[in-house]
Design a protein around this motif. Structure first.
Motif, PDB file in Angstrom:
ATOM      1  N   ASP A 233      -9.562   2.416   3.541  1.00  0.00           N
ATOM      2  CA  ASP A 233      -9.158   3.805   3.712  1.00  0.00           C
ATOM      3  C   ASP A 233      -8.262   4.292   2.572  1.00  0.00           C
ATOM      4  O   ASP A 233      -8.200   5.481   2.292  1.00  0.00           O
ATOM      5  N   THR A 234      -7.555   3.382   1.920  1.00  0.00           N
ATOM      6  CA  THR A 234      -6.609   3.808   0.875  1.00  0.00           C
ATOM      7  C   THR A 234      -7.333   4.427  -0.300  1.00  0.00           C
ATOM      8  O   THR A 234      -6.853   5.393  -0.891  1.00  0.00           O
ATOM      9  N   ARG A 235      -8.502   3.930  -0.659  1.00  0.00           N
ATOM     10  CA  ARG A 235      -9.232   4.493  -1.789  1.00  0.00           C
ATOM     11  C   ARG A 235      -9.741   5.890  -1.465  1.00  0.00           C
ATOM     12  O   ARG A 235      -9.779   6.779  -2.302  1.00  0.00           O
ATOM     13  N   ARG A 236     -10.136   6.087  -0.208  1.00  0.00           N
ATOM     14  CA  ARG A 236     -10.620   7.405   0.190  1.00  0.00           C
ATOM     15  C   ARG A 236      -9.478   8.415   0.179  1.00  0.00           C
ATOM     16  O   ARG A 236      -9.643   9.561  -0.228  1.00  0.00           O
TER      17      ARG A 236
ATOM     18  N   TYR B 178      -2.377  -4.968  -1.071  1.00  0.00           N
ATOM     19  CA  TYR B 178      -2.900  -4.035  -0.068  1.00  0.00           C
ATOM     20  C   TYR B 178      -1.873  -3.791   1.033  1.00  0.00           C
ATOM     21  O   TYR B 178      -1.657  -2.654   1.461  1.00  0.00           O
ATOM     22  N   THR B 179      -1.208  -4.855   1.476  1.00  0.00           N
ATOM     23  CA  THR B 179      -0.177  -4.714   2.507  1.00  0.00           C
ATOM     24  C   THR B 179       0.954  -3.829   2.019  1.00  0.00           C
ATOM     25  O   THR B 179       1.450  -2.958   2.751  1.00  0.00           O
ATOM     26  N   GLY B 180       1.380  -4.025   0.767  1.00  0.00           N
ATOM     27  CA  GLY B 180       2.421  -3.171   0.209  1.00  0.00           C
ATOM     28  C   GLY B 180       1.994  -1.721   0.115  1.00  0.00           C
ATOM     29  O   GLY B 180       2.792  -0.809   0.353  1.00  0.00           O
ATOM     30  N   THR B 181       0.724  -1.484  -0.212  1.00  0.00           N
ATOM     31  CA  THR B 181       0.200  -0.115  -0.294  1.00  0.00           C
ATOM     32  C   THR B 181       0.252   0.582   1.055  1.00  0.00           C
ATOM     33  O   THR B 181       0.578   1.765   1.152  1.00  0.00           O
ATOM     34  N   ILE B 182      -0.051  -0.162   2.102  1.00  0.00           N
ATOM     35  CA  ILE B 182      -0.047   0.409   3.450  1.00  0.00           C
ATOM     36  C   ILE B 182       1.378   0.609   3.960  1.00  0.00           C
ATOM     37  O   ILE B 182       1.694   1.605   4.619  1.00  0.00           O
ATOM     38  N   ALA B 183       2.276  -0.353   3.647  1.00  0.00           N
ATOM     39  CA  ALA B 183       3.609  -0.367   4.262  1.00  0.00           C
ATOM     40  C   ALA B 183       4.631   0.488   3.535  1.00  0.00           C
ATOM     41  O   ALA B 183       5.541   1.041   4.170  1.00  0.00           O
TER      42      ALA B 183
ATOM     43  N   VAL C  86      -9.779  -3.020  -2.829  1.00  0.00           N
ATOM     44  CA  VAL C  86      -9.405  -4.234  -2.116  1.00  0.00           C
ATOM     45  C   VAL C  86     -10.588  -4.920  -1.439  1.00  0.00           C
ATOM     46  O   VAL C  86     -10.660  -6.152  -1.411  1.00  0.00           O
ATOM     47  N   LYS C  87     -11.565  -4.182  -0.907  1.00  0.00           N
ATOM     48  CA  LYS C  87     -12.614  -4.824  -0.114  1.00  0.00           C
ATOM     49  C   LYS C  87     -13.456  -5.815  -0.905  1.00  0.00           C
ATOM     50  O   LYS C  87     -13.658  -6.962  -0.447  1.00  0.00           O
ATOM     51  N   PRO C  88     -13.988  -5.450  -2.070  1.00  0.00           N
ATOM     52  CA  PRO C  88     -14.792  -6.434  -2.806  1.00  0.00           C
ATOM     53  C   PRO C  88     -14.003  -7.702  -3.153  1.00  0.00           C
ATOM     54  O   PRO C  88     -14.558  -8.811  -3.096  1.00  0.00           O
ATOM     55  N   LEU C  89     -12.726  -7.539  -3.501  1.00  0.00           N
ATOM     56  CA  LEU C  89     -11.937  -8.711  -3.851  1.00  0.00           C
ATOM     57  C   LEU C  89     -11.730  -9.622  -2.642  1.00  0.00           C
ATOM     58  O   LEU C  89     -11.880 -10.849  -2.742  1.00  0.00           O
TER      59      LEU C  89
END
Length: 420
Positions: free
Chosen positions: A413-416, A338-343, A287-290
């Motif tokens: 943090d999600t990739r880690r 990204y929001t869906g991944t976190i939520a 997500v960060k580079p995008l």
């Protein structure tokens, strides 16, 4: 409930059993109409208002969307997440909204300009929650297959493009009748929403009604440092974004371009191209580079507008418009995923998508609309290209600063966690 590797061979979580192709087609039609309704009037509203002599109200007109995002998120967030199914809310909101759109053109006059702004606010309180609802229906329908979401969302962009081309082809770019074009599709979408998948509402929890209304669970996600920084930067980048939506059409018109609606549709065409690459890019880079590239593109776009004119630098205007694909897809589409991944692990996806809409299209764009109105007020009654060029440097610099802050502070943090 199990989620199939192949969408067509097993039930999806919280949705009717359907073949993958049919489900994708249904959701694609949803997105097409959802953004056709908005794109039909939003793109050239500033030009229409300036043409009828109420250009001084452009800032207020483009502030109602952000206000509606905030009000709608709180008033309807609880219902969307708890008591009324997302698809039934889509039915109600688009049918009532379509009726309002039909009467709006009669208010776009110097005598009724103030009433127009208030009525537009009422409509947008109904419309803005449907953006998050559409995302929720699509994401929940696909279950774990979130990489399918950008493909479906691309049809929203196609709807926006189609609306712009129709408005430009019909010669309505500067006409209040843009609202009636939107009204027809809004009512069609309200009726179509009866056929949408029955995605499950978020599981109710033992908590007070006040906590549900205020979406406390979704706001709790902000305790995660990475998500807090993302949401902060998403809010800030929406400030200069608001200036594009409000003032791009009168600026493009000032360059001498006559088909303003069709020209601005170039931006959505580029958005469509990049949309199809999003699944691969998201998996490949994270997500960060995008998000960072998206923010840098906003700064570059406004810089191009600041040097573009109706003569030898007209290319900069077209290039700035064409950058919309990078600006929007790389930030807002990636941000929704990204929001869906976190939520999703917390079971608050509907609330979280509504919160993202609240902060970006709500708080950020409200600030941007008002700041833009102050900058526009400094321009003469009939702004020249030189006047517009000076104005665009402000959002260009702001976007560049936000991109720098994001690069320094954000960690994915999600990739880690996935790697671990």
């Amino acid at each position: 409930m199990a989620v199939a590797d192949d969408l067509g061979t097993a039930p999806l979580r919280g949705v009717d059993t359907a073949t993958g192709g049919l489900l994708t087609a249904r959701l694609s039609a949803l997105m097409f109409m959802q953004f056709f309704v908005w794109g039909a009037w939003n793109v050239t509203l500033g030009l229409a208002m300036q043409t009828v002599g109420i250009g001084n109200l452009i800032g207020n007109a483009f502030s109602v969307g952000p206000i509606a995002s905030i009000v709608g998120s709180f008033l309807l967030g609880m219902a969307a997440a708890r008591y009324v199914s997302p698809k039934m809310l889509m039915v109600i909101l688009h049918l009532v909204g379509g009726a309002i759109l039909f009467v709006l053109p009669s208010f776009v006059t110097p005598e009724r300009g103030a009433s127009f702004v208030w009525l537009l606010l009422g409509y947008m309180i109904l419309y803005m929650p449907t953006v998050g609802l559409a995302n929720t229906i699509a994401l929940k329908s696909f279950g774990d297959r979130t990489d399918n979401f950008p493909f479906v969302r691309a049809f929203g962009t196609l709807g926006w493009i189609t609306a712009g081309l129709i408005i430009g082809w019909a010669g309505l770019s500067a006409s209040p009748q843009i609202f009636r074009v939107a009204a027809v599709v809004s009512i069609a979408l309200g009726l179509y929403s009866f056929t949408l998948p029955n995605v499950a509402s978020d599981a109710p929890r033992d908590e007070s009604v006040l906590r549900q209304v205020l979406c406390v669970e979704a706001f709790g996600l902000l305790r995660q440092r990475s998500f807090l920084i993302f949401m902060t930067c998403a809010t800030l980048i929406s400030i200069p974004l608001a200036m594009y939506y409000a003032y791009a059409s009168p600026y493009v018109g000032a360059t001498g371009i006559t088909n303003v609606g069709g020209t601005l549709a170039i931006g959505q065409m580029s958005e469509l191209v990049f949309m199809f690459s999003m699944p691969w890019l998201y998996r490949r880079f994270g997500v960060k580079p995008l998000l960072l590239v998206g923010m840098i593109a906003w700064a570059a776009r406004y810089a191009l507008f600041a040097i573009g004119d109706g003569g030898s630098s007209l290319w900069a205007v077209y290039l700035g418009v064409a950058l919309h694909g990078v600006c929007y897809d790389f930030f807002f589409v990636a941000g929704a995923i990204y929001t869906g991944t976190i939520a999703t692990p917390k079971g608050v996806n509907a609330q979280a998508q509504g919160m993202l809409t609240l902060f970006t299209y709500g708080v950020g764009m409200l600030l941007g609309s008002q700041i833009g109105a102050m900058l526009y007020a400094q321009l003469p009654a009939a702004p020249t290209i030189a006047d517009w060029q000076q104005m665009w440097w402000y959002p260009a610099i702001a976007a560049a600063v936000i991109a720098l802050l994001f690069q320094i502070l954000f960690r994915d943090d999600t990739r880690r966690e996935i790697a671990a």
